[in-house]
Design an enzyme around this catalytic site. Sequence first.
Site, short mmCIF file in Angstrom:
data_model
loop_
_atom_site.label_atom_id
_atom_site.label_comp_id
_atom_site.label_asym_id
_atom_site.label_seq_id
_atom_site.Cartn_x
_atom_site.Cartn_y
_atom_site.Cartn_z
N THR A 42 1.07 -1.19 -0.09
CA THR A 42 -0.18 0.00 0.32
C THR A 42 0.83 1.44 -0.39
O THR A 42 2.12 1.52 0.82
CB THR A 42 -1.05 0.19 1.26
N LYS A 73 -6.54 7.29 -10.02
CA LYS A 73 -5.03 7.03 -9.80
C LYS A 73 -5.68 7.90 -7.94
O LYS A 73 -5.73 9.58 -8.04
CB LYS A 73 -4.00 8.06 -10.26
N HIS A 93 -0.75 9.50 -14.85
CA HIS A 93 -1.58 8.24 -14.49
C HIS A 93 -3.02 9.17 -15.29
O HIS A 93 -3.70 9.89 -15.19
CB HIS A 93 -1.29 8.43 -13.00
#
Length: 171
Positions: A75, A136, A132
């Site tokens: 993460t 995102k 991105h």
Amino acid sequence: HMGHVISDLCEKDPEIEIVAGIDINTEQHYGYPVFANIGDCDVAADAIIDFSHVSCIDALMAYCVSRQIPVVVCTTGLSGEQDALLKTSSEKVAVLKSANMSLGVNTLMELLQTAAKVLAPAGFDMEIVEKHHRLKVDAPSGTALALADSLNEGLDNAYHYTFDRSQRREQ
């Protein structure tokens, strides 16, 4: 998304067994129990692979430490306090933190360190720029930060980071 990718990969490998999952969506698709809260998981496991959300990290680390289960934390977007929690937890249980598990990205991080040592003394201005999709969540991404950290490590941490220059005008 990564939970489905990992489940698909493990399903094809007879030496790997997923014994449980943690997800707010507890619908079962792979033949193992899925819990909405990690604290409710009572299934024995050899290790945990985490691709969750920063809001889950505190409970995850408490769970891993209390049950002595090694954890791979993938993460990103962790706060300074959460990074410190991972460090203190790693003194009690095995913790591997990776901003990106891709072989290509990890190879790129190695290459960046080498390139930085050659290019910086030659006067090159090095910068990490990322783009991105609109969904995102974290910006800069964990991968972009890992690339920047790798570059900076190659230069004995001489660089400082500047985020979002959109409002800054220089001549």
